[in-house]
Design a protein around this motif. Structure first.
Motif, mmCIF file in Angstrom:
data_model
loop_
_atom_site.group_PDB
_atom_site.id
_atom_site.type_symbol
_atom_site.label_atom_id
_atom_site.label_comp_id
_atom_site.label_asym_id
_atom_site.label_seq_id
_atom_site.Cartn_x
_atom_site.Cartn_y
_atom_site.Cartn_z
ATOM 1 N N LEU A 152 0.823 -1.199 0.000
ATOM 2 C CA LEU A 152 0.000 0.000 0.000
ATOM 3 C C LEU A 152 0.862 1.257 0.000
ATOM 4 C CD1 LEU A 152 -2.740 1.192 -0.039
ATOM 5 C CD2 LEU A 152 -2.962 0.788 2.420
ATOM 6 N N ALA A 153 2.019 1.203 0.667
ATOM 7 C CA ALA A 153 2.939 2.335 0.645
ATOM 8 C C ALA A 153 3.429 2.597 -0.775
ATOM 9 C CB ALA A 153 4.121 2.078 1.582
ATOM 10 N N ARG A 154 3.718 1.523 -1.521
ATOM 11 C CA ARG A 154 4.157 1.679 -2.909
ATOM 12 C C ARG A 154 3.010 2.183 -3.790
ATOM 13 N NH1 ARG A 154 7.049 -3.057 -1.644
ATOM 14 N NH2 ARG A 154 5.603 -4.454 -2.738
ATOM 15 N N TYR A 155 1.808 1.733 -3.507
ATOM 16 C CA TYR A 155 0.636 2.207 -4.234
ATOM 17 C C TYR A 155 0.470 3.711 -4.042
ATOM 18 C CZ TYR A 155 -4.374 2.880 -5.212
ATOM 19 O OH TYR A 155 -5.576 3.336 -5.679
ATOM 20 N N LEU A 156 0.628 4.170 -2.803
ATOM 21 C CA LEU A 156 0.549 5.608 -2.525
ATOM 22 C C LEU A 156 1.593 6.368 -3.319
ATOM 23 C CD1 LEU A 156 -0.455 8.049 -0.740
ATOM 24 C CD2 LEU A 156 1.405 7.428 0.830
ATOM 25 N N GLY A 157 2.842 5.871 -3.308
ATOM 26 C CA GLY A 157 3.913 6.545 -4.029
ATOM 27 C C GLY A 157 3.639 6.617 -5.524
ATOM 28 N N LEU A 158 3.121 5.529 -6.092
ATOM 29 C CA LEU A 158 2.819 5.500 -7.521
ATOM 30 C C LEU A 158 1.723 6.496 -7.871
ATOM 31 C CD1 LEU A 158 3.141 4.171 -10.322
ATOM 32 C CD2 LEU A 158 1.443 2.469 -9.599
ATOM 33 N N ARG A 159 0.658 6.507 -7.081
ATOM 34 C CA ARG A 159 -0.453 7.409 -7.368
ATOM 35 C C ARG A 159 -0.035 8.875 -7.240
ATOM 36 N NH1 ARG A 159 -5.764 5.893 -6.615
ATOM 37 N NH2 ARG A 159 -6.128 8.079 -7.189
ATOM 38 N N LEU A 160 0.764 9.178 -6.235
ATOM 39 C CA LEU A 160 1.221 10.559 -6.068
ATOM 40 C C LEU A 160 2.126 10.987 -7.223
ATOM 41 C CD1 LEU A 160 1.964 10.664 -2.227
ATOM 42 C CD2 LEU A 160 0.215 11.978 -3.437
ATOM 43 N N THR A 161 3.006 10.090 -7.640
ATOM 44 C CA THR A 161 3.892 10.398 -8.763
ATOM 45 C C THR A 161 3.082 10.670 -10.018
ATOM 46 O OG1 THR A 161 5.651 9.023 -7.822
ATOM 47 C CG2 THR A 161 5.795 9.535 -10.176
ATOM 48 N N ARG A 162 2.043 9.892 -10.244
ATOM 49 C CA ARG A 162 1.195 10.089 -11.413
ATOM 50 C C ARG A 162 0.360 11.368 -11.318
ATOM 51 N NH1 ARG A 162 -0.982 3.939 -12.842
ATOM 52 N NH2 ARG A 162 1.027 3.163 -13.602
ATOM 53 N N MET A 163 0.315 11.958 -10.130
ATOM 54 C CA MET A 163 -0.369 13.240 -9.955
ATOM 55 C C MET A 163 0.601 14.413 -10.060
ATOM 56 S SD MET A 163 -2.833 12.078 -6.796
ATOM 57 C CE MET A 163 -3.103 13.757 -6.263
ATOM 58 N N GLY A 164 1.871 14.109 -10.341
ATOM 59 C CA GLY A 164 2.865 15.163 -10.482
ATOM 60 C C GLY A 164 3.519 15.577 -9.188
ATOM 61 N N ARG A 165 3.456 14.726 -8.181
ATOM 62 C CA ARG A 165 4.048 15.055 -6.878
ATOM 63 C C ARG A 165 5.217 14.121 -6.583
ATOM 64 N NH1 ARG A 165 0.693 18.461 -3.879
ATOM 65 N NH2 ARG A 165 -1.287 18.881 -4.929
ATOM 66 N N ARG A 166 6.160 14.624 -5.812
ATOM 67 C CA ARG A 166 7.334 13.822 -5.464
ATOM 68 C C ARG A 166 6.970 12.850 -4.372
ATOM 69 N NH1 ARG A 166 12.855 17.050 -4.634
ATOM 70 N NH2 ARG A 166 13.380 14.873 -4.145
ATOM 71 N N ALA A 167 7.240 11.578 -4.620
ATOM 72 C CA ALA A 167 6.903 10.551 -3.640
ATOM 73 C C ALA A 167 7.761 9.323 -3.857
ATOM 74 C CB ALA A 167 5.419 10.184 -3.750
ATOM 75 N N ARG A 168 7.979 8.591 -2.783
ATOM 76 C CA ARG A 168 8.688 7.320 -2.843
ATOM 77 C C ARG A 168 8.160 6.451 -1.711
ATOM 78 N NH1 ARG A 168 13.478 7.688 0.615
ATOM 79 N NH2 ARG A 168 13.549 9.767 1.575
ATOM 80 N N ALA A 169 8.548 5.206 -1.696
ATOM 81 C CA ALA A 169 8.046 4.282 -0.682
ATOM 82 C C ALA A 169 9.155 3.357 -0.224
ATOM 83 C CB ALA A 169 6.879 3.470 -1.236
ATOM 84 N N THR A 170 9.014 2.856 0.986
ATOM 85 C CA THR A 170 9.965 1.886 1.497
ATOM 86 C C THR A 170 9.245 0.881 2.385
ATOM 87 O OG1 THR A 170 11.976 1.549 2.807
ATOM 88 C CG2 THR A 170 10.544 3.340 3.491
ATOM 89 N N GLY A 171 9.712 -0.341 2.286
ATOM 90 C CA GLY A 171 9.252 -1.390 3.179
ATOM 91 C C GLY A 171 10.466 -2.123 3.713
ATOM 92 N N SER A 172 11.571 -1.379 3.752
ATOM 93 C CA SER A 172 12.857 -1.971 4.124
ATOM 94 C C SER A 172 12.995 -2.129 5.633
ATOM 95 C CB SER A 172 14.011 -1.108 3.602
ATOM 96 O OG SER A 172 13.961 -0.968 2.204
ATOM 97 N N THR A 173 13.896 -3.021 6.007
ATOM 98 C CA THR A 173 14.290 -3.194 7.401
ATOM 99 C C THR A 173 15.819 -3.152 7.452
ATOM 100 O OG1 THR A 173 14.333 -5.603 7.136
ATOM 101 C CG2 THR A 173 12.272 -4.613 7.919
ATOM 102 N N GLY A 174 16.348 -3.112 8.649
ATOM 103 C CA GLY A 174 17.803 -3.134 8.806
ATOM 104 C C GLY A 174 18.493 -1.938 8.185
ATOM 105 N N PHE A 175 19.717 -2.154 7.675
ATOM 106 C CA PHE A 175 20.526 -1.060 7.141
ATOM 107 C C PHE A 175 19.878 -0.396 5.935
ATOM 108 C CE2 PHE A 175 24.747 -2.968 8.878
ATOM 109 C CZ PHE A 175 24.368 -2.567 10.150
ATOM 110 N N GLN A 176 19.102 -1.146 5.149
ATOM 111 C CA GLN A 176 18.455 -0.561 3.979
ATOM 112 C C GLN A 176 17.467 0.520 4.385
ATOM 113 O OE1 GLN A 176 19.030 -1.126 0.571
ATOM 114 N NE2 GLN A 176 17.784 0.747 0.535
#
Length: 300
Positions: A152-176
């Protein structure tokens, strides 16, 4: 646990009653919460939380949380609910109208409707508008979620990007995860998708957001009271009690509502980005629908 709390409630002090009622009503959140977090949520103290655990007959908070976990696991077990539903169906008179749906399928749609209805009831106009304001004002939006929440975090990032807004998503753990948090700044927004589990990564994200001055929007089924002032807005997305419907169903619909309101604030930007996206897609695909072959270099 619910029965035990009901039996012990009359004998508890006022402060202990507040803690006991919170444990009864927010069992999932309490499983992973510390005494300090429960104390903050109930406006008591960590000492009162430990005292309440002992008044309920446990050796301490650890044993109480184990009991809560066992109860929640039983309540959310799909097999448990399926057996319960099957038993109910066997005791009910059958009305075969020729088109009666399978009871399990009916349960899925019934629960989905109930969850979305509950989400709608729990939306605060002020909180919803504030959440949209945060997204609108953000230089960049970082969506964070683990497991299904990460999708869902990636879905949010994709939809925002397609609206012309800066967005990214992460589901990382640890050092990443540390790498993904480095670029966070005071003009950014973190959208946390955290259904009901307190994890170490969430604490790291919240601590770093607070340190750099980034805003935080929490979308959770029950953890809003535990985080308090550490988040700017908390929106409630009720979780499934039976696991018949997906973990993020209500959170996804709530996200769609936020995005729709956000898009309506700057339709020009959304339209331009949509046109650019369409143009780029047409460049990538030929008229017959096949992907365009790579162009040869000038010296070829």
């Amino acid at each position: 646990m619910t029965a035990r709390i009901g039996r012990c409630l009359p004998a508890l002090s006022r402060a202990e009653r507040l803690v006991a009622e919170y444990l009864r009503d927010h069992g999932r959140a309490a499983i992973f919460a510390t005494a300090e977090q429960i104390g903050a949520a109930t406006r008591t103290s960590d000492a009162t939380v430990v005292r309440t655990a002992k008044s309920l007959g446990f050796t301490g908070l650890l044993e109480l949380r184990r009991s809560l976990a066992e109860e929640v696991v039983l309540q959310t077990s799909p097999s448990h609910h399926l057996l319960h539903q099957t038993a109910l169906n066997q005791t009910r008179p059958h009305h075969n109208g020729g088109g009666a749906p399978d009871p399990v399928v009916a349960q899925v749609f019934t629960e989905a409707a109930e969850r979305l209805s509950a989400t709608w009831r729990l939306i605060s106009s002020a909180g919803f508008d504030r959440a949209v304001d945060l997204m609108d004002d953000a230089r960049e939006v970082l969506g964070f979620g683990l497991g299904p929440s990460g999708l869902l975090a990636r879905y949010l990032g994709l939809r925002l990007t397609r609206m012309g807004r800066r967005a990214r998503a992460t589901g990382s753990t640890g050092f990443q995860l540390a790498d993904d948090l480095v670029g966070l700044g005071p003009d950014d927004l973190v959208v946390l998708y955290v259904p009901s589990r307190l994890l170490a990564e969430i604490e790291v994200v919240l601590d770093h957001a607070g340190a750099v001055g980034a805003r935080v929007l929490l979308i959770s089924s029950s953890l809003g009271p535990l985080f308090g002032s550490r988040v700017d807005v908390a929106l409630t997305a009720p979780q499934s009690v039976s696991n018949f419907t997906g973990e993020m169903l209500s959170a996804e619909v709530l996200t769609d509502a936020l995005l729709l309101r956000l898009a309506s604030r700057d339709e020009t930007r959304a339209t331009k980005t949509s046109e650019l996206l369409t143009s780029l897609r047409s460049e990538l695909v030929q008229g017959d629908g096949r992907t365009r072959p790579p162009r040869r270099g000038r010296g070829a």
